[in-house]
Design a protein around this motif. Structure first.
Motif, PDB file in Angstrom:
ATOM      1  N   ALA A  67     102.591 -61.430  -4.806  1.00 13.20           N
ATOM      2  CA  ALA A  67     103.514 -62.532  -5.083  1.00 13.20           C
ATOM      3  C   ALA A  67     104.908 -62.224  -4.566  1.00 13.20           C
ATOM      4  O   ALA A  67     105.569 -63.088  -3.966  1.00 13.20           O
ATOM      5  CB  ALA A  67     103.559 -62.799  -6.589  1.00 13.20           C
ATOM      6  N   ALA A  68     105.358 -60.995  -4.765  1.00 14.21           N
ATOM      7  CA  ALA A  68     106.684 -60.598  -4.287  1.00 14.21           C
ATOM      8  C   ALA A  68     106.765 -60.688  -2.768  1.00 14.21           C
ATOM      9  O   ALA A  68     107.776 -61.134  -2.207  1.00 14.21           O
ATOM     10  CB  ALA A  68     107.001 -59.180  -4.756  1.00 14.21           C
ATOM     11  N   ARG A  69     105.699 -60.271  -2.104  1.00 13.83           N
ATOM     12  CA  ARG A  69     105.691 -60.307  -0.637  1.00 13.83           C
ATOM     13  C   ARG A  69     105.790 -61.743  -0.122  1.00 13.83           C
ATOM     14  O   ARG A  69     106.552 -62.030   0.815  1.00 13.83           O
ATOM     15  CB  ARG A  69     104.414 -59.635  -0.129  1.00 13.83           C
ATOM     16  N   LEU A  70     105.034 -62.643  -0.713  1.00 17.06           N
ATOM     17  CA  LEU A  70     105.078 -64.041  -0.276  1.00 17.06           C
ATOM     18  C   LEU A  70     106.472 -64.636  -0.475  1.00 17.06           C
ATOM     19  O   LEU A  70     107.006 -65.319   0.412  1.00 17.06           O
ATOM     20  CB  LEU A  70     104.038 -64.863  -1.039  1.00 17.06           C
ATOM     21  N   LEU A  71     107.056 -64.389  -1.630  1.00 18.91           N
ATOM     22  CA  LEU A  71     108.375 -64.951  -1.922  1.00 18.91           C
ATOM     23  C   LEU A  71     109.459 -64.339  -1.038  1.00 18.91           C
ATOM     24  O   LEU A  71     110.362 -65.045  -0.567  1.00 18.91           O
ATOM     25  CB  LEU A  71     108.709 -64.725  -3.399  1.00 18.91           C
ATOM     26  N   ALA A  72     109.365 -63.034  -0.778  1.00 17.81           N
ATOM     27  CA  ALA A  72     110.371 -62.380   0.052  1.00 17.81           C
ATOM     28  C   ALA A  72     110.249 -62.804   1.510  1.00 17.81           C
ATOM     29  O   ALA A  72     111.265 -63.006   2.191  1.00 17.81           O
ATOM     30  CB  ALA A  72     110.242 -60.864  -0.074  1.00 17.81           C
ATOM     31  N   ASP A  73     109.019 -62.928   1.994  1.00 22.02           N
ATOM     32  CA  ASP A  73     108.830 -63.405   3.376  1.00 22.02           C
ATOM     33  C   ASP A  73     109.419 -64.799   3.547  1.00 22.02           C
ATOM     34  O   ASP A  73     110.100 -65.090   4.540  1.00 22.02           O
ATOM     35  CB  ASP A  73     107.336 -63.430   3.724  1.00 22.02           C
ATOM     36  N   GLU A  74     109.155 -65.661   2.576  1.00 20.02           N
ATOM     37  CA  GLU A  74     109.688 -67.025   2.650  1.00 20.02           C
ATOM     38  C   GLU A  74     111.210 -67.019   2.594  1.00 20.02           C
ATOM     39  O   GLU A  74     111.880 -67.731   3.358  1.00 20.02           O
ATOM     40  CB  GLU A  74     109.136 -67.871   1.511  1.00 20.02           C
ATOM     41  N   THR A 116      98.488 -63.989   4.747  1.00 23.41           N
ATOM     42  CA  THR A 116      97.075 -64.289   4.502  1.00 23.41           C
ATOM     43  C   THR A 116      96.488 -63.361   3.451  1.00 23.41           C
ATOM     44  O   THR A 116      95.830 -63.796   2.501  1.00 23.41           O
ATOM     45  CB  THR A 116      96.275 -64.172   5.806  1.00 23.41           C
ATOM     46  N   GLU A 117      96.736 -62.061   3.606  1.00 21.96           N
ATOM     47  CA  GLU A 117      96.179 -61.107   2.648  1.00 21.96           C
ATOM     48  C   GLU A 117      96.797 -61.279   1.265  1.00 21.96           C
ATOM     49  O   GLU A 117      96.112 -61.161   0.248  1.00 21.96           O
ATOM     50  CB  GLU A 117      96.405 -59.682   3.156  1.00 21.96           C
ATOM     51  N   SER A 118      98.100 -61.564   1.205  1.00 26.47           N
ATOM     52  CA  SER A 118      98.752 -61.768  -0.090  1.00 26.47           C
ATOM     53  C   SER A 118      98.200 -63.005  -0.788  1.00 26.47           C
ATOM     54  O   SER A 118      97.952 -62.996  -2.004  1.00 26.47           O
ATOM     55  CB  SER A 118     100.270 -61.901   0.105  1.00 26.47           C
ATOM     56  N   GLU A 119      98.015 -64.068  -0.032  1.00 35.20           N
ATOM     57  CA  GLU A 119      97.453 -65.293  -0.614  1.00 35.20           C
ATOM     58  C   GLU A 119      96.033 -65.063  -1.120  1.00 35.20           C
ATOM     59  O   GLU A 119      95.647 -65.555  -2.197  1.00 35.20           O
ATOM     60  CB  GLU A 119      97.478 -66.409   0.427  1.00 35.20           C
ATOM     61  N   GLU A 120      95.243 -64.301  -0.357  1.00 37.78           N
ATOM     62  CA  GLU A 120      93.873 -64.014  -0.786  1.00 37.78           C
ATOM     63  C   GLU A 120      93.863 -63.161  -2.053  1.00 37.78           C
ATOM     64  O   GLU A 120      93.021 -63.349  -2.935  1.00 37.78           O
ATOM     65  CB  GLU A 120      93.104 -63.314   0.333  1.00 37.78           C
ATOM     66  N   SER A 121      94.799 -62.241  -2.156  1.00 35.95           N
ATOM     67  CA  SER A 121      94.893 -61.403  -3.361  1.00 35.95           C
ATOM     68  C   SER A 121      95.207 -62.261  -4.585  1.00 35.95           C
ATOM     69  O   SER A 121      94.588 -62.088  -5.650  1.00 35.95           O
ATOM     70  CB  SER A 121      95.962 -60.330  -3.171  1.00 35.95           C
ATOM     71  N   LEU A 122      96.141 -63.189  -4.449  1.00 32.57           N
ATOM     72  CA  LEU A 122      96.472 -64.063  -5.565  1.00 32.57           C
ATOM     73  C   LEU A 122      95.319 -64.997  -5.899  1.00 32.57           C
ATOM     74  O   LEU A 122      95.026 -65.250  -7.089  1.00 32.57           O
ATOM     75  CB  LEU A 122      97.718 -64.885  -5.213  1.00 32.57           C
ATOM     76  N   ALA A 123      94.615 -65.492  -4.879  1.00 35.01           N
ATOM     77  CA  ALA A 123      93.481 -66.385  -5.128  1.00 35.01           C
ATOM     78  C   ALA A 123      92.367 -65.642  -5.843  1.00 35.01           C
ATOM     79  O   ALA A 123      91.742 -66.184  -6.794  1.00 35.01           O
ATOM     80  CB  ALA A 123      92.987 -66.964  -3.807  1.00 35.01           C
ATOM     81  N   ASP A 124      92.090 -64.422  -5.414  1.00 37.04           N
ATOM     82  CA  ASP A 124      91.041 -63.630  -6.084  1.00 37.04           C
ATOM     83  C   ASP A 124      91.391 -63.395  -7.550  1.00 37.04           C
ATOM     84  O   ASP A 124      90.509 -63.436  -8.420  1.00 37.04           O
ATOM     85  CB  ASP A 124      90.884 -62.280  -5.366  1.00 37.04           C
ATOM     86  N   ASP A 125      92.667 -63.145  -7.819  1.00 37.90           N
ATOM     87  CA  ASP A 125      93.078 -62.918  -9.206  1.00 37.90           C
ATOM     88  C   ASP A 125      92.895 -64.172 -10.050  1.00 37.90           C
ATOM     89  O   ASP A 125      92.470 -64.090 -11.205  1.00 37.90           O
ATOM     90  CB  ASP A 125      94.537 -62.472  -9.224  1.00 37.90           C
TER      91      ASP A 125
END
Length: 337
Positions: free
Chosen positions: A273-280, A322-331
């Motif tokens: 989640a942190a990675r997605l928000l920081a990238d954005e 992509t990997e961060s989104e998949e990690s959040l979706a799996d959770d």
């Protein structure tokens, strides 16, 4: 639980900021860009005749001359002497003995000034590669499809055999692309595979760098909006510009909370989640900063485009969005099961 920075953490952050201000201010940044000018011309584009790729284009005459060093080895050793690479190394092993939250603060400051070099790979190698902690050895890692700073690294962790040079989008992040086998990039077996501690740390420390860059572009946009005048008043008086700056600040602060929290928990979902928000925050912040600066932001003399290019390049690390989104979706799926 109190998530506010301690006095020691604030002192650490201030110390690193002062070190980087003195050794890698704007003049040093532009000098580094000039040294890398063989990779990226004054128009900010790679050499002509290349083929577009992830994070850059295939090299076609845009590389530096033989023997030219872009990385400042003296600065690298100063970072080592200051404990930058050994922050999390135990004191009994010659390190500083701090934790992940302190490392995040350090890499946030590095992101603010666009400090070049394989900082994360060298930091993660401090305990495994002799000389890395002291800054005497530059370490890079073959993680995924791209390798940063391959030509100037003393040690490569992972298999970089057959890597092909690219002309990067960011002039201060030289890239090589690993060959593909069976549809997958080579180097996947290197330290830093998805789900491993090193992989999570790469993602989190990249998020910290993105956070620092986002904060800096936000400050730059606000400063410009206060001083640039049009129609007899500062452009910051116009609501459209105010909305851009407010949006930048909101993204920075949300990303900051997520990155700092992930540094405390070290939980893979929190890191994603942190990675997605920081990238954005970094990419959109740099784009909005360009918008606030208008035509000036697109010129080679401005530093805003350097933040945007570095932010784009960082998004390719450790599996990216992509990997961060998949990690959040799996959770989410696991939680619902």
């Amino acid at each position: 639980m109190d998530f506010r920075l301690t006095d020691d953490q604030r002192a650490l952050r201030q110390g690193i900021r002062e070190l980087l201000r003195g050794r890698f201010g704007r003049e040093a940044l532009r000098a580094a860009v000039d040294r890398a000018d063989g990779k990226s011309g004054p128009d900010g584009k790679g050499a002509t005749g290349g083929t577009e790729g992830a994070g850059g284009t295939e090299a076609a005459g845009g590389r530096p001359a033989e023997g030219v060093r872009v990385l400042d080895r003296e600065l690298w050793r100063e970072l080592g002497a200051a404990g930058f690479f050994a922050l999390r190394l135990p004191e009994v092993e010659g390190g500083v003995g701090l934790g992940l939250p302190e490392a995040v603060l350090a890499f946030e400051e590095a992101g603010r000034v666009l400090l070049p070099g394989p900082l994360i790979a060298t930091h993660l190698a401090a305990a495994a590669v002799p000389g890395a902690a002291a800054g005497d050895v530059v370490v890079t890692s073959a993680d995924g499809g791209l390798v940063e700073w391959l030509d100037e690294a003393d040690v490569v962790r992972g298999d970089a055999t057959g890597a092909e040079p690219l002309v990067p989008v960011d002039p201060l992040t030289p890239l090589h692309r690993l060959p593909r086998a069976d549809g997958r990039p080579a180097g996947g077996g290197a330290p830093g595979r998805a789900g491993t501690p090193d992989h999570l740390l790469v993602s989190l420390l990249t998020a910290a760098e993105q956070l620092g860059s986002a904060a800096r572009t936000c400050e730059s946009a606000v400063q410009h909006a206060r001083t640039r005048e049009q129609f007899g008043q500062p452009i910051g008086a116009f609501q459209a510009v105010q909305h851009l700056c407010a949006g930048m600040l909101a993204r920075v602060e949300v990303a900051r909370a997520a990155v700092y929290a992930a540094s405390v928990t070290a939980d893979p979902v929190d890191v994603a989640a942190a990675r997605l928000l920081a990238d954005e925050a970094a990419v959109r912040g740099a784009r909005d900063c360009l918008q606030v600066h208008g035509g000036m932001g697109f010129t080679w003399e401005s530093d805003v485009h350097l933040h945007l290019k570095r932010a784009w390049t960082r998004t390719r690390r450790a599996g990216g969005a992509t990997e961060s989104e998949e990690s959040l979706a799996d959770d989410l799926v696991t939680a619902e099961a």
